[in-house]
Design an enzyme around this catalytic site. Sequence first.
Site, short mmCIF file in Angstrom:
data_model
loop_
_atom_site.label_atom_id
_atom_site.label_comp_id
_atom_site.label_asym_id
_atom_site.label_seq_id
_atom_site.Cartn_x
_atom_site.Cartn_y
_atom_site.Cartn_z
N ASN A 1 1.04 5.73 -4.71
CA ASN A 1 -0.59 5.48 -4.87
C ASN A 1 -0.43 5.67 -3.80
O ASN A 1 -2.19 6.29 -3.59
CB ASN A 1 -0.80 3.96 -4.71
CG ASN A 1 -0.54 3.53 -3.40
OD1 ASN A 1 -0.22 3.88 -1.99
ND2 ASN A 1 -0.93 1.90 -3.66
N HIS B 1 -0.25 5.39 -0.29
CA HIS B 1 -0.89 5.36 1.33
C HIS B 1 -0.36 5.53 2.14
O HIS B 1 1.29 6.29 1.97
CB HIS B 1 -0.71 3.41 0.70
CG HIS B 1 0.48 3.38 0.77
ND1 HIS B 1 0.77 2.13 -0.08
CD2 HIS B 1 1.63 3.16 0.93
CE1 HIS B 1 2.07 1.75 0.07
NE2 HIS B 1 2.53 2.45 0.69
N ASP C 1 3.11 0.04 11.73
CA ASP C 1 1.88 -1.60 10.96
C ASP C 1 2.61 -2.82 10.99
O ASP C 1 4.73 -2.41 11.67
CB ASP C 1 2.01 -0.96 10.11
CG ASP C 1 2.81 -0.41 9.04
OD1 ASP C 1 3.70 -0.24 9.30
OD2 ASP C 1 2.81 -0.28 7.60
N GLU D 1 -4.34 1.25 1.88
CA GLU D 1 -4.39 0.58 0.74
C GLU D 1 -5.22 2.38 0.28
O GLU D 1 -6.44 2.51 0.71
CB GLU D 1 -4.09 -0.14 0.30
CG GLU D 1 -2.87 -0.80 0.46
CD GLU D 1 -1.57 -0.65 -0.08
OE1 GLU D 1 -1.80 0.15 -0.75
OE2 GLU D 1 -0.57 -1.60 0.01
#
Length: 255
Positions: free
Chosen positions: A136, A138, A67, A143
């Site tokens: 979380n 991800h 990313d 996400e």
Amino acid sequence: MKILYADNYQSMSRKAANILSAQIILKSNSVLGLATGSTPLGIYRQLIDWYQKGDLDFCACHTVNLDEYVGLDPQNPQSYAWFMQSNLFRQINIDPANTHLPDGTQMDEMLECQRYNALIHRLGGVDLQLLGIGRNGHIGFNEPGTAFEKETHCVRLTESTIQANARFFPSLEQVPTRAYTMGMKAIMQARKILLAVSGAAKADILEASLFGPITPQVPASILQLHPDVTVVADQEALAVILHAHPDQIAGNPSC
Ligand code: PGA
């Protein structure tokens, strides 16, 4: 899936670096999928060390990163391109032309996503994808709630991710609000996956990802469907799994 136990961050880094290193030794022109964040730093330091000792040669390797922030150019110290240059590429003998990240300066989202997908396909796909995991669940910037079917795409960062990243920027206003990320589909197409995890804050989400329901609400949970995943995690990150599924861990301290 193999889950490897490590005593601490250093030992986790060394084991994960060993797996990457075996990949490079067995296939010198490997395409390595790389990640940023605090987790891989120790892995990269170990790879640099082995390179400096003459045990590793990156000259034929290619890398593709997961990313990059939209709007940051590679000279920006907050960009992931800069992170990779500083923490790995400049310190090993990889050809800069063989290192790839999404182009944060390309503001045409569709064009950039198409370019990056095509690049990965042209390279023949990723041989070994290194991943970290967010608290979380991800992976990259995928996400919770992101469709599993996506290849490289542009995401609007959630408020919590912007807040979490603010520590790296002079002010909250300077935190980018969008990023390009390889999607879960592209990640799942890697031939092998190496998930590195450290710290107590990841213990619950690691257990949920590896043993809970497979759902886009926990993006990493789809890794359960990949045929060749190795998880290297330290004792703190494995706390819940050590309790709930001790027989699933290789290198468990009790044996
Ligand atoms: P970290 O981030 O390595 O800094 O914990 C991992 C991630 O958010 O993917």
